[in-house]
Design a protein around this motif. Structure first.
Motif, PDB file in Angstrom:
ATOM      1  N   HIS A  33      -3.559  -3.357   5.229  1.00 30.48           N
ATOM      2  CA  HIS A  33      -3.421  -4.481   4.306  1.00 30.48           C
ATOM      3  C   HIS A  33      -4.094  -5.738   4.855  1.00 30.48           C
ATOM      4  O   HIS A  33      -4.820  -6.425   4.105  1.00 30.48           O
ATOM      5  N   ALA A  46      -6.069  -0.077  -4.308  1.00 31.15           N
ATOM      6  CA  ALA A  46      -5.290  -1.025  -3.511  1.00 31.15           C
ATOM      7  C   ALA A  46      -5.946  -2.394  -3.428  1.00 31.15           C
ATOM      8  O   ALA A  46      -5.260  -3.410  -3.288  1.00 31.15           O
ATOM      9  N   GLN A  88       0.326   0.396   6.123  1.00 37.76           N
ATOM     10  CA  GLN A  88       0.442  -0.930   5.508  1.00 37.76           C
ATOM     11  C   GLN A  88       0.129  -2.028   6.518  1.00 37.76           C
ATOM     12  O   GLN A  88      -0.640  -2.947   6.224  1.00 37.76           O
ATOM     13  N   TYR A 115       0.820  -1.210   0.000  1.00 41.75           N
ATOM     14  CA  TYR A 115       0.000   0.000   0.000  1.00 41.75           C
ATOM     15  C   TYR A 115       0.859   1.267   0.000  1.00 41.75           C
ATOM     16  O   TYR A 115       0.346   2.360  -0.214  1.00 41.75           O
TER      17      TYR A 115
END
Length: 497
Positions: free
Chosen positions: A347, A301, A343, A289
């Motif tokens: 994520h 994303a 991230q 990301y």
């Protein structure tokens, strides 16, 4: 949204670099994710330019129509939840399969329902806020190249006249959809698969009004869903296993009617379609990301199946997570490594949404005896088991996600903060400054702190003994059941510098 660049990322013919602010951020894409992020940055005092390939004017031809509880909580922290609720209808029962339904009225939230409202209403409110706080909009601006160094990012932008101008900013965020030009310029892969090869969407009028704001069912090889926009228009989504065709294959209202009748038993007198479209449903997620000073959010994303209506909601929560972290970094008070947590926190959430929405759509499409038996077992187990039912609801609505906390932290650390009355008003009202929120017991004298530009201090109005430090995105950064001035000061130093 911005599409794939038509010219190489490097070596583009350019006019001189446009005026720039070294502490500015460029956001690419003016969908819900980009609008929320740009608005948060500008509200925090960061200069923001929002680039959008489309001409000015919000399109009403959008796919998303459901806003879940966690997203409404995030909007509540910006004073936007109640105005958005006024634009649509609410649903307290979410039926995932014929035998599995979730009673959303039991959610531990101020918003125990699914809000049915078109994406353009979300965009309208977010754009108005973004303009009010000073976001600079640049429509008909297509990203065609990107380079970065240790101090900033250069973005090559082609305008309506065909000329390419290079803009520079401290950071860039690509919120420009599943065909993201920013992701393409970074050279990042977008691995995944197509889970449904052919779906259709239509916005129509109905002669007969359905009983609920969301009507959904599958029968045999057909699936259809009808959602009310509350203004006389209805969104229809459908799928026909016998007729899976390319996205550009012709679509007419007769086909929509036929599939709807097979799935729902009636087409409700469907007429006057203002929009007809085919699409395929992918599951994809970019592995990173963040690449240096460039970030990806929303559909740039990750993209998901439409099952559970989690796509737009996940993107908006990406924006809520990233905005305050970028602002703190640009303004120089962020703890070291704060941007890396985007991230590590978002994520895994994107990956979990891929799994859950993909699992739902695969079970919904089940044809083999084994998968149908699995669906029946899952439905029976969730319906009969309260913890499983709560877990499914928490995941679909977003209120159950938590972020990783340091070893030995208080159990509340990393969890979503529920709303509660405070001496400064409701908890989510107190977050509307965009600052951290420190909440102490009513009997405790809050510490004097010089961090007033980054911190709001309040007390519980009841007898709670827990002290909380809540992040601007309404997640708990730190908690203790035995506060002391030294412990609070240490927490504030760790999180606010």
């Amino acid at each position: 949204m911005n599409g794939t660049p038509e010219t190489p990322a490097l070596g583009t013919s350019q006019t001189p670099i446009a005026p720039q602010t070294p502490r500015s951020v460029i956001v690419v894409g003016s969908g819900p994710t980009g609008l929320l992020l740009a608005g948060d940055l500008a509200h925090a005092g960061v200069p923001v330019t929002l680039l959008e390939k489309r001409p000015q004017g919000i399109s009403n031809l959008s796919r998303a129509f459901g806003v879940h509880a966690r997203t409404l909580e995030q909007l509540d922290a910006r004073g936007l939840a109640d105005p958005l609720i006024a634009t649509g209808g609410t649903l307290t029962e979410l039926r995932l399969f014929r035998r599995l339904s979730l009673d959303l009225s039991t959610l531990p939230s101020r918003f125990p329902f699914l809000l049915i409202t078109p994406q353009y209403e979300v965009e309208r409110l977010l754009e108005r806020r973004a303009r009010e706080v000073g976001v600079e909009f640049a429509h008909e601006s297509e990203v065609v190249g990107l380079r970065q160094d240790g101090t900033g990012v250069d973005v090559d932008v082609r305008g309506a006249d065909g000329a390419v101008v290079t803009h520079r900013a401290a950071y860039v965020v690509g919120a420009d959809g599943h065909r993201s030009a920013v992701r393409h310029a970074l050279g990042l892969p977008f691995p995944g698969v197509s889970v449904i090869r052919s779906l259709f969407l239509a916005d129509v009028r109905l002669a007969e009004k359905p009983d609920t704001v969301l009507t959904v069912n599958g029968a045999g090889d057909a699936f259809a869903m009808i959602a009310s926009f509350g203004d006389g228009w209805y969104r229809v989504m459908g799928w026909n296993r016998r007729h899976e065709v390319a996205d550009d294959a012709p679509l007419d209202l007769d086909e929509v009617r036929e599939v709807t009748r097979r799935a729902l038993g009636t087409d409700y007198g469907m007429h006057d379609a203002r929009w007809l479209s085919r699409f395929h449903s992918d599951e994809r997620q970019v592995p990173q990301y963040r690449v240096g000073r460039v970030f990806l959010a929303g559909d740039a994303a990750h993209i998901h199946s439409p099952a559970g209506g989690q796509g737009m909601n996940t993107g908006l929560q990406d924006a809520a997570n990233l905005g305050w972290k970028l602002a703190a970094t640009v303004q120089g008070w962020a703890p070291q490594g704060l941007l890396d947590t985007y991230q590590t926190e978002r994520h895994p959430v994107g990956k979990a949404v891929l799994r859950s929405s993909g699992g739902l759509v695969r079970l919904a499409r089940a044809q083999s005896p084994v998968l149908r038996a699995t669906r029946a077992l899952v439905s029976a187990f969730v319906n009969a088991t309260a913890p499983a039912r709560r877990k499914v609801m928490a995941q679909v609505t977003g209120i159950g996600y938590r972020y990783q906390a340091p070893r030995g932290s208080h159990p509340l650390t990393g969890t979503r903060a529920p709303d509660a009355p405070l001496t400064t008003g409701r908890l989510y009202e107190s977050l509307r400054t965009g600052r951290y929120l420190l909440i102490t017991p009513a009997s405790y004298e809050p510490p004097a702190t010089p961090r007033t530009s980054h911190l709001t201090v309040a007390r519980w109005t009841d007898t709670r003994r827990t002290t909380l430090l809540i992040r601007p995105d309404a997640y708990i950064a730190w908690a203790t059941d035995s506060a002391s001035p030294a412990a609070i000061e240490a927490a504030l130093t760790a999180h606010l510098g």
